[in-house]
Write a protein that holds these residues in place. Structure first.
Motif, short mmCIF file in Angstrom:
data_model
loop_
_atom_site.label_atom_id
_atom_site.label_comp_id
_atom_site.label_asym_id
_atom_site.label_seq_id
_atom_site.Cartn_x
_atom_site.Cartn_y
_atom_site.Cartn_z
N THR A 38 0.81 -1.22 0.00
CA THR A 38 0.00 0.00 0.00
C THR A 38 0.85 1.27 0.00
OG1 THR A 38 -0.17 -0.09 2.40
CG2 THR A 38 -1.96 -1.11 1.14
N PRO A 40 2.83 4.09 -1.47
CA PRO A 40 2.89 4.61 -2.84
C PRO A 40 4.29 4.64 -3.45
CG PRO A 40 2.14 6.32 -1.29
CD PRO A 40 2.33 5.05 -0.51
N LEU A 45 3.88 -1.93 -6.03
CA LEU A 45 2.61 -1.20 -6.18
C LEU A 45 2.65 -0.33 -7.43
CD1 LEU A 45 -0.19 -0.44 -5.18
CD2 LEU A 45 0.88 1.38 -3.82
N ARG A 49 -0.01 -0.73 -10.47
CA ARG A 49 -0.87 0.37 -10.92
C ARG A 49 -0.59 0.76 -12.37
NH1 ARG A 49 -4.70 -0.18 -10.66
NH2 ARG A 49 -5.09 1.86 -11.55
N GLY A 52 -2.35 -1.95 -14.21
CA GLY A 52 -3.79 -1.81 -14.01
C GLY A 52 -4.36 -0.64 -14.79
N ASN A 53 -3.65 0.48 -14.79
CA ASN A 53 -4.13 1.64 -15.52
C ASN A 53 -4.17 1.35 -17.01
OD1 ASN A 53 -3.69 4.40 -16.96
ND2 ASN A 53 -4.53 4.87 -14.93
N LEU A 101 3.84 7.09 -6.25
CA LEU A 101 2.57 7.37 -6.90
C LEU A 101 1.87 8.57 -6.25
CD1 LEU A 101 1.14 3.77 -7.40
CD2 LEU A 101 2.25 5.25 -9.09
#
Length: 130
Positions: A38, A40, A45, A49, A52-53, A101
């Motif tokens: 979790t 950033p 992670l 992301r 995923g994006n 992030l």
């Protein structure tokens, strides 16, 4: 369908799979450690992301490119195909090169804005070429 559009669609697909492979690589490097980070700034992670994006936008862009190509042989579709590839690659590079992030960088922001504008342009092109 033009060669330019076909190549851009193929490269968008390759980008998505490369980003997925990067997640797998980061998971392997992590070993038995936390596989659901979790923080950033955690590289896993960030990889998750970025993939995923891309998974959220690339398939829709590909479908819209296919629809536009089926409806029109205009050079505009080629331009939108190239733009799609450029903005999605820019966004991925921006995310993967970020230290965290939690902060936005210019590549990530340009890629995101470009994704929205290109996606909207593809949708409008599909509608007006019916």
């Amino acid at each position: 369908m033009s060669t330019v559009t076909i190549v851009c669609i193929a490269l968008l697909g390759i980008l998505l799979f490369v980003l997925g492979a990067n997640v797998t690589r980061n998971r392997a490097l992590r070993g038995a450690g936390n596989q659901a980070p979790t923080d950033p700034a955690d590289r896993l992670l960030i990889a998750i992301r970025a993939h995923g994006n891309a998974a959220e936008y690339v398939p829709t862009m590909i479908v819209l490119l296919l629809v536009c190509s089926a409806l029109s042989s205009s050079w505009v579709v080629d331009v939108l195909a190239i733009a799609s590839l450029v903005v999605r690659t820019t966004h991925a590079v921006g995310m993967l090169s970020a230290k965290t992030l939690a902060a936005h960088g210019p590549l990530r922001d340009v890629g995101a804005l470009g994704t929205y504008l290109t996606g909207i342009a593809l949708g409008i092109t599909a509608i007006v070429t019916i």
